[in-house]
Design a protein around this motif. Structure first.
Motif, PDB file in Angstrom:
ATOM      1  N   SER A   1      17.976  -7.329  -0.102  1.00 41.21           N
ATOM      2  CA  SER A   1      19.083  -7.148   0.835  1.00 41.21           C
ATOM      3  C   SER A   1      19.887  -6.064   0.600  1.00 41.21           C
ATOM      4  O   SER A   1      20.963  -5.949   0.657  1.00 41.21           O
ATOM      5  CB  SER A   1      19.879  -8.513   0.944  1.00 41.21           C
ATOM      6  OG  SER A   1      19.255  -9.453   1.251  1.00 41.21           O
ATOM      7  N   ALA A   2      19.311  -4.749   0.477  1.00 44.31           N
ATOM      8  CA  ALA A   2      19.990  -3.620   0.270  1.00 44.31           C
ATOM      9  C   ALA A   2      19.130  -2.419   0.776  1.00 44.31           C
ATOM     10  O   ALA A   2      17.732  -2.458   0.763  1.00 44.31           O
ATOM     11  CB  ALA A   2      20.150  -3.297  -1.054  1.00 44.31           C
ATOM     12  N   THR A   3      19.537  -1.424   1.164  1.00 40.93           N
ATOM     13  CA  THR A   3      18.859  -0.310   1.561  1.00 40.93           C
ATOM     14  C   THR A   3      19.375   0.754   0.897  1.00 40.93           C
ATOM     15  O   THR A   3      20.645   1.492   0.678  1.00 40.93           O
ATOM     16  CB  THR A   3      19.388   0.234   3.056  1.00 40.93           C
ATOM     17  OG1 THR A   3      18.816  -1.056   4.049  1.00 40.93           O
ATOM     18  CG2 THR A   3      18.524   1.273   3.833  1.00 40.93           C
TER      19      THR A   3
ATOM     20  N   ARG B   1      15.162   5.388  -5.079  1.00 44.36           N
ATOM     21  CA  ARG B   1      14.399   3.795  -4.838  1.00 44.36           C
ATOM     22  C   ARG B   1      15.105   3.090  -5.748  1.00 44.36           C
ATOM     23  O   ARG B   1      15.969   3.282  -6.440  1.00 44.36           O
ATOM     24  CB  ARG B   1      13.021   4.410  -5.299  1.00 44.36           C
ATOM     25  CG  ARG B   1      12.861   4.569  -6.948  1.00 44.36           C
ATOM     26  CD  ARG B   1      11.562   4.949  -7.458  1.00 44.36           C
ATOM     27  NE  ARG B   1      11.179   4.812  -8.664  1.00 44.36           N
ATOM     28  CZ  ARG B   1      11.522   5.643  -9.566  1.00 44.36           C
ATOM     29  NH1 ARG B   1      12.197   6.819  -9.179  1.00 44.36           N
ATOM     30  NH2 ARG B   1      11.221   5.714 -11.023  1.00 44.36           N
TER      31      ARG B   1
ATOM     32  N   GLN C   1      19.492   1.645  -8.817  1.00 47.02           N
ATOM     33  CA  GLN C   1      19.389   2.627  -7.776  1.00 47.02           C
ATOM     34  C   GLN C   1      18.976   3.955  -8.673  1.00 47.02           C
ATOM     35  O   GLN C   1      19.768   4.585  -9.596  1.00 47.02           O
ATOM     36  CB  GLN C   1      20.467   2.950  -7.003  1.00 47.02           C
ATOM     37  CG  GLN C   1      21.102   1.721  -6.566  1.00 47.02           C
ATOM     38  CD  GLN C   1      22.354   1.953  -5.698  1.00 47.02           C
ATOM     39  OE1 GLN C   1      22.347   2.441  -4.462  1.00 47.02           O
ATOM     40  NE2 GLN C   1      23.384   1.566  -6.388  1.00 47.02           N
TER      41      GLN C   1
ATOM     42  N   GLU D   1      10.976  -3.582  -3.020  1.00 45.17           N
ATOM     43  CA  GLU D   1      11.128  -3.580  -1.644  1.00 45.17           C
ATOM     44  C   GLU D   1      12.786  -3.908  -1.172  1.00 45.17           C
ATOM     45  O   GLU D   1      13.359  -4.855  -1.798  1.00 45.17           O
ATOM     46  CB  GLU D   1      10.395  -4.532  -0.595  1.00 45.17           C
ATOM     47  CG  GLU D   1       8.876  -4.386  -0.711  1.00 45.17           C
ATOM     48  CD  GLU D   1       8.492  -2.899  -0.364  1.00 45.17           C
ATOM     49  OE1 GLU D   1       9.002  -2.511   0.704  1.00 45.17           O
ATOM     50  OE2 GLU D   1       7.665  -2.234  -0.935  1.00 45.17           O
ATOM     51  N   ALA D   2      13.134  -2.734  -0.390  1.00 49.06           N
ATOM     52  CA  ALA D   2      14.810  -3.091  -0.126  1.00 49.06           C
ATOM     53  C   ALA D   2      15.168  -4.603   0.660  1.00 49.06           C
ATOM     54  O   ALA D   2      16.012  -4.975   0.181  1.00 49.06           O
ATOM     55  CB  ALA D   2      15.218  -2.168   0.710  1.00 49.06           C
ATOM     56  N   ALA D   3      14.184  -5.088   1.358  1.00 55.21           N
ATOM     57  CA  ALA D   3      14.348  -6.214   2.192  1.00 55.21           C
ATOM     58  C   ALA D   3      14.378  -7.431   1.028  1.00 55.21           C
ATOM     59  O   ALA D   3      15.227  -8.507   1.211  1.00 55.21           O
ATOM     60  CB  ALA D   3      13.217  -6.421   3.029  1.00 55.21           C
TER      61      ALA D   3
END
Length: 170
Positions: A57-59, A65, A132, A52-54
């Motif tokens: 702390s990254a989007t 993904r 990534q 999960e990105a949260a």
């Protein structure tokens, strides 16, 4: 250079030999120094796909993904080991290497460089690397490149995990 991997005999890490196979997630890999002496053991203990990105702390950008790889590093040698997240490489099923997020390998360990952690003789540290990965790509291999000209196979991510290691999730 010597590429180290686990032998087929359960629980007995050994240098690669003709006819041996790449290790699976959960199998320890012996890391040998240039002199052929064991310096440490690295074990990929968990692959989380996607993470999960949260949580990190990254989007990720569209079409990408995040994949988290947790590695246990045990220093079995006489000198400190430095483990940097950018020395761990993830290859996808198309042969491309995925980019790492710039995060420390082990949050609590002593930092020696950009995200690097020093592991003293006799110590065992658990860290993780976030990659990534293109959304449509499968995971193939995880490598450790401790120095120029060296590539150690840490895990064939296409194999079922050994022992209690978690399987990558889809």
């Amino acid at each position: 250079p010597v590429v180290a991997q686990r032998s087929l005999a359960r629980g007995t890490p050994a240098p690669a030999t003709p006819g041996s196979r790449d290790p699976a997630t959960g199998e320890p890999v012996v890391y040998l120094g240039p002199d052929g002496v064991e310096r440490g053991r690295l074990t990929v203990v968990r692959v989380t796909d996607p993470v999960e990105a949260a949580e990190v702390s990254a989007t990720p950008v569209p079409g990408v993904r995040l994949v988290a790889v947790e590695i246990v590093v045990e220093n079995t040698g006489a000198a400190p080991l430095t483990i940097a997240p950018f020395d761990v490489l993830l290859q996808d099923d198309r042969g491309f290497l995925s980019a790492q997020l710039p995060q420390p390998f082990a949050g609590a360990g002593p930092v020696t460089g950009p995200g690097a952690t020093r592991v003293l003789p006799g110590e065992r540290v658990t860290g993780r690397v976030i990659f990534q990965v293109p959304a449509a790509a499968g995971l193939a291999h995880l490598f450790y490149a401790p120095e120029p000209g060296r590539l150690v196979t840490l895990a064939d991510l296409r194999l079922p995990p050994a022992t209690s290691a978690l399987r990558p999730t889809a």
